[in-house]
Design a protein around this motif. Sequence first.
Motif, PDB file in Angstrom:
ATOM      1  N   PRO A  49       0.817  -1.211   0.000  1.00  0.00           N
ATOM      2  CA  PRO A  49       0.000   0.000   0.000  1.00  0.00           C
ATOM      3  C   PRO A  49       0.856   1.269   0.000  1.00  0.00           C
ATOM      4  CG  PRO A  49      -0.880  -1.579   1.549  1.00  0.00           C
ATOM      5  CD  PRO A  49       0.438  -2.124   1.088  1.00  0.00           C
ATOM      6  N   GLU A  50       0.398   2.259  -0.750  1.00  0.00           N
ATOM      7  CA  GLU A  50       1.066   3.561  -0.845  1.00  0.00           C
ATOM      8  C   GLU A  50      -0.015   4.628  -0.670  1.00  0.00           C
ATOM      9  OE1 GLU A  50       2.982   6.280  -4.331  1.00  0.00           O
ATOM     10  OE2 GLU A  50       3.265   4.122  -4.478  1.00  0.00           O
ATOM     11  N   PHE A  51       0.090   5.398   0.405  1.00  0.00           N
ATOM     12  CA  PHE A  51      -0.971   6.337   0.762  1.00  0.00           C
ATOM     13  C   PHE A  51      -0.613   7.775   0.418  1.00  0.00           C
ATOM     14  CE2 PHE A  51      -1.167   2.861   3.906  1.00  0.00           C
ATOM     15  CZ  PHE A  51      -2.384   2.332   3.532  1.00  0.00           C
ATOM     16  N   ALA A  52      -1.608   8.514  -0.014  1.00  0.00           N
ATOM     17  CA  ALA A  52      -1.512   9.964  -0.204  1.00  0.00           C
ATOM     18  C   ALA A  52      -2.703  10.566   0.536  1.00  0.00           C
ATOM     19  CB  ALA A  52      -1.558  10.326  -1.672  1.00  0.00           C
ATOM     20  N   ILE A  53      -2.436  11.533   1.409  1.00  0.00           N
ATOM     21  CA  ILE A  53      -3.493  12.125   2.235  1.00  0.00           C
ATOM     22  C   ILE A  53      -3.541  13.619   1.966  1.00  0.00           C
ATOM     23  CG2 ILE A  53      -4.329  12.486   4.576  1.00  0.00           C
ATOM     24  CD1 ILE A  53      -2.727   9.972   5.362  1.00  0.00           C
ATOM     25  N   GLU A  54      -4.769  14.124   1.782  1.00  0.00           N
ATOM     26  CA  GLU A  54      -4.953  15.539   1.494  1.00  0.00           C
ATOM     27  C   GLU A  54      -6.127  16.075   2.310  1.00  0.00           C
ATOM     28  OE1 GLU A  54      -6.183  18.403  -2.256  1.00  0.00           O
ATOM     29  OE2 GLU A  54      -5.572  16.338  -2.629  1.00  0.00           O
ATOM     30  N   ALA A  55      -5.876  17.157   3.050  1.00  0.00           N
ATOM     31  CA  ALA A  55      -6.943  17.821   3.806  1.00  0.00           C
ATOM     32  C   ALA A  55      -7.889  18.489   2.820  1.00  0.00           C
ATOM     33  CB  ALA A  55      -6.354  18.843   4.766  1.00  0.00           C
ATOM     34  N   THR A  56      -9.190  18.331   3.067  1.00  0.00           N
ATOM     35  CA  THR A  56     -10.178  18.887   2.136  1.00  0.00           C
ATOM     36  C   THR A  56     -11.032  19.988   2.747  1.00  0.00           C
ATOM     37  OG1 THR A  56     -11.742  17.139   2.717  1.00  0.00           O
ATOM     38  CG2 THR A  56     -10.336  16.766   0.788  1.00  0.00           C
ATOM     39  N   GLY A  57     -10.974  20.145   4.063  1.00  0.00           N
ATOM     40  CA  GLY A  57     -11.786  21.195   4.669  1.00  0.00           C
ATOM     41  C   GLY A  57     -11.578  21.297   6.166  1.00  0.00           C
ATOM     42  N   MET A  58     -11.955  22.457   6.716  1.00  0.00           N
ATOM     43  CA  MET A  58     -11.884  22.684   8.157  1.00  0.00           C
ATOM     44  C   MET A  58     -13.120  23.471   8.569  1.00  0.00           C
ATOM     45  SD  MET A  58      -9.199  24.906  10.410  1.00  0.00           S
ATOM     46  CE  MET A  58     -10.019  26.464  10.178  1.00  0.00           C
ATOM     47  N   GLU A  59     -13.714  23.061   9.682  1.00  0.00           N
ATOM     48  CA  GLU A  59     -14.853  23.815  10.187  1.00  0.00           C
ATOM     49  C   GLU A  59     -14.890  23.735  11.708  1.00  0.00           C
ATOM     50  OE1 GLU A  59     -18.773  22.247   9.211  1.00  0.00           O
ATOM     51  OE2 GLU A  59     -17.853  20.318   8.762  1.00  0.00           O
ATOM     52  N   HIS A  60     -15.439  24.800  12.286  1.00  0.00           N
ATOM     53  CA  HIS A  60     -15.603  24.857  13.739  1.00  0.00           C
ATOM     54  C   HIS A  60     -16.858  24.064  14.096  1.00  0.00           C
ATOM     55  CE1 HIS A  60     -15.180  26.423  17.759  1.00  0.00           C
ATOM     56  NE2 HIS A  60     -16.446  26.805  17.731  1.00  0.00           N
TER      57      HIS A  60
END
Length: 136
Positions: A49-60
């Motif tokens: 397995p080879e993982f790529a992680i990307e943040a897509t949003g932030m909310e309070h």
Amino acid sequence: MSPSRHPLHTEADNPHWLEWLTGLISLILIALLIGYVSWSALTEQIEPPEFAIEATGMEHVPGGYRITFDIENRANSTAAAVTVRGELTRGEESVESVDVTFDYVPGQSQSSGAILFLTDPGSAQLTLRAIGYTDP
């Protein structure tokens, strides 16, 4: 009941040429499909397995902040119990660290998740990374 002069089911002695053509095309398609699947199974290399992680949003949210992200497994093998760590840092100091575990991330696919922080991620450096998995 009296016998019927016209039977309900009749078949031609010789099938129509269109039936033969349909059968031949079906046979060719099935043979090609079996050949492709066999060739793929014999020649494909198993990749870890080879993982790529990307943040897509932030909310309070009540009680903190939610960071949503996508994790993609670029290899062809599935990973189980994939643990993703989200860490907030200021300089060299770790402010907060949170882990989330995915039951599995199939090969060549993408899954989504979220990490909940108490600290405002806007005031620190966010790092998302996979820290472990098991083979299913």
